[in-house]
Design a protein around this motif. Structure first.
Motif, short mmCIF file in Angstrom:
data_model
loop_
_atom_site.label_atom_id
_atom_site.label_comp_id
_atom_site.label_asym_id
_atom_site.label_seq_id
_atom_site.Cartn_x
_atom_site.Cartn_y
_atom_site.Cartn_z
N ALA A 218 39.36 22.88 -1.90
CA ALA A 218 38.95 22.40 -3.20
C ALA A 218 38.77 20.98 -3.42
O ALA A 218 37.70 20.32 -3.99
N SER A 219 39.89 20.02 -2.79
CA SER A 219 39.75 18.57 -2.92
C SER A 219 38.73 17.95 -2.09
O SER A 219 37.87 17.40 -2.49
N THR A 220 38.37 18.66 -1.03
CA THR A 220 37.23 18.35 -0.05
C THR A 220 36.05 18.53 -0.45
O THR A 220 35.11 17.75 -0.47
N ALA A 221 35.78 19.75 -1.02
CA ALA A 221 34.36 20.00 -1.77
C ALA A 221 34.13 19.20 -2.77
O ALA A 221 33.21 18.70 -3.11
N ALA A 222 35.41 18.76 -3.67
CA ALA A 222 34.90 17.94 -4.85
C ALA A 222 34.70 16.41 -4.35
O ALA A 222 33.81 15.63 -4.92
N GLU A 223 35.08 16.08 -3.18
CA GLU A 223 34.72 14.88 -2.70
C GLU A 223 33.47 14.50 -2.08
O GLU A 223 32.74 13.69 -1.92
N GLU A 224 33.11 15.87 -1.49
CA GLU A 224 31.91 15.64 -0.55
C GLU A 224 30.56 15.94 -1.35
O GLU A 224 29.46 15.35 -0.86
N LEU A 225 30.83 16.42 -2.41
CA LEU A 225 29.46 16.81 -3.35
C LEU A 225 29.44 15.64 -4.36
O LEU A 225 30.55 15.02 -4.85
N SER A 226 28.28 15.39 -4.89
CA SER A 226 28.00 14.42 -5.92
C SER A 226 27.87 15.20 -7.30
O SER A 226 27.45 16.26 -7.40
N PHE A 227 28.19 14.54 -8.49
CA PHE A 227 28.35 14.93 -9.63
C PHE A 227 27.72 14.13 -10.63
O PHE A 227 28.13 12.63 -10.41
N GLY A 228 26.87 14.62 -11.41
CA GLY A 228 26.36 13.76 -12.61
C GLY A 228 26.93 13.99 -13.99
O GLY A 228 27.58 14.76 -14.22
N SER A 229 26.25 13.23 -14.97
CA SER A 229 26.56 13.33 -16.11
C SER A 229 25.79 13.98 -17.14
O SER A 229 24.28 13.49 -16.93
N ASN A 230 25.93 14.56 -18.14
CA ASN A 230 25.10 14.85 -19.36
C ASN A 230 25.74 15.05 -20.50
O ASN A 230 26.79 15.21 -20.38
N MET A 231 25.12 15.82 -21.48
CA MET A 231 25.63 16.29 -22.51
C MET A 231 26.95 16.99 -22.55
O MET A 231 27.84 17.28 -23.47
N ARG A 232 27.08 17.78 -21.38
CA ARG A 232 28.17 18.83 -21.26
C ARG A 232 29.21 18.36 -20.43
O ARG A 232 30.00 18.99 -20.28
N GLY A 233 29.17 17.01 -20.04
CA GLY A 233 30.46 16.35 -19.14
C GLY A 233 30.01 15.59 -18.42
O GLY A 233 28.78 15.18 -17.76
N SER A 234 30.63 14.44 -18.08
CA SER A 234 30.41 13.42 -16.96
C SER A 234 31.00 13.80 -15.84
O SER A 234 31.21 14.82 -15.31
N GLY A 235 30.32 12.84 -14.65
CA GLY A 235 30.49 13.31 -13.44
C GLY A 235 31.96 13.47 -12.84
O GLY A 235 32.35 14.37 -12.29
N GLY A 236 32.73 12.49 -13.58
CA GLY A 236 34.16 12.56 -13.18
C GLY A 236 34.85 13.76 -13.77
O GLY A 236 35.86 14.33 -13.02
N TYR A 237 34.61 14.32 -14.74
CA TYR A 237 35.20 15.52 -15.46
C TYR A 237 34.56 16.61 -14.60
O TYR A 237 35.46 17.68 -14.28
N ARG A 238 33.39 16.78 -14.26
CA ARG A 238 32.93 17.79 -13.37
C ARG A 238 33.52 17.87 -12.11
O ARG A 238 34.00 19.07 -11.49
N ARG A 239 33.77 16.70 -11.64
CA ARG A 239 34.48 16.65 -10.09
C ARG A 239 36.04 17.35 -10.11
O ARG A 239 36.49 17.97 -9.20
N GLN A 240 36.80 16.76 -11.49
CA GLN A 240 38.17 17.35 -11.35
C GLN A 240 37.63 19.00 -11.87
O GLN A 240 38.95 19.53 -11.13
N ILE A 241 37.00 19.41 -12.69
CA ILE A 241 37.08 20.63 -12.82
C ILE A 241 36.55 21.44 -11.46
O ILE A 241 37.01 22.77 -11.53
#
Length: 262
Positions: A218-241
């Protein structure tokens, strides 16, 4: 709201294809779920609902789902399956009675629950002219003036787990996760990043080679993928979730756990 001058039920797929090519402002429509949010001014709306594309066929080798099959049909005809699980949180029953599988596939929305689930399985998208295209390739193709006829999923015993996070019931997802397993072969797919659903290749490889537990993968997947921000959450929030949802899905697949496709 989207508008159109003509609304036509073609008598055959070839008629539908010719009509689609006749004018750049002609378009195939699905269940019309999003037309109220659009501003397109179409010349002709092409409705495929009378061409027999609303069937779900379960065979020993494949599950075939027609483009005009609704999300509600997945729930009713494939109860307890991965696909029924992934569509259940989408809007309400009224919306799922209209929204079609073909509409979800062709639109390639980043927030699409069905695309995330289908990418974790052995899925091929069926196009009228182009033929069969693996879903991972199809999702990243530029939309073309071809017609989606449906999809075909290998009925090979692969099992999967689906997780999504919504800020409120019936809302679009802030994140979607599907993890599947067939023997030692694992796949980890994350969607609503808010970009399109994507395979986490390194995390999938580590799981397949037995080199990672749920938390590490799970940690590896969260680090290798990119996450962006919009009205439903920030990129950092999505990475942790993502780490939480992926780990949960992996844990569900230990032993004989997880859901089948049918």
């Amino acid at each position: 709201m989207a508008s159109f001058q003509n609304y036509i039920f073609p008598e055959s797929l070839e008629d539908a294809y010719k009509l689609l090519q006749a004018n750049r402002r002609n378009a195939v429509i699905g269940g019309n779920g999003w037309l109220a949010l659009g501003r397109q001014k179409l010349h002709t709306a092409i409705d495929l609902s009378r061409l027999g594309l609303d069937q779900i066929r379960v065979g020993p080798a494949y599950v075939e789902i027609g483009a005009m099959a609704t999300l509600r049909q997945l729930e009713r005809e494939l109860p307890g399956s991965l696909l029924a699980c992934c569509v259940k949180p989408i809007a309400g029953v009224q919306f799922r009675n209209l929204a079609t599988v073909g509409g979800s596939l062709y639109s390639r929305f980043g927030f699409s629950d069905p695309i995330t689930a289908l990418m974790a399985m052995d899925t091929t998208v069926i196009l009228h002219r182009q033929g069969d295209v693996p879903i991972a390739d199809f999702v990243w193709q530029k939309p073309s003036r071809d017609i989606v006829l449906g999809c075909r999923i290998e009925n090979n015993g692969r099992r999967a787990a689906y997780q999504s996070l919504r800020l409120s019931a019936t809302d679009l997802p802030a994140l979607t996760v599907a993890v599947s397993r067939l023997g030692s072969d694992w796949r980890v797919v994350v969607g609503a990043r808010p970009g399109k659903a994507t395979l986490a290749g390194e995390a999938s490889r580590l799981l397949s080679e037995g080199k990672a537990d749920a938390a590490t993968a799970a940690s590896t997947a969260a680090e290798e993928l990119s996450f962006g921000s919009n009205m439903r959450g920030s990129g950092g929030y999505r990475r942790q979730i993502a780490q939480v949802l992926i780990a949960r899905a992996i844990e569900q697949l230990h032993g004989e756990g997880g859901l089948a496709i049918c």
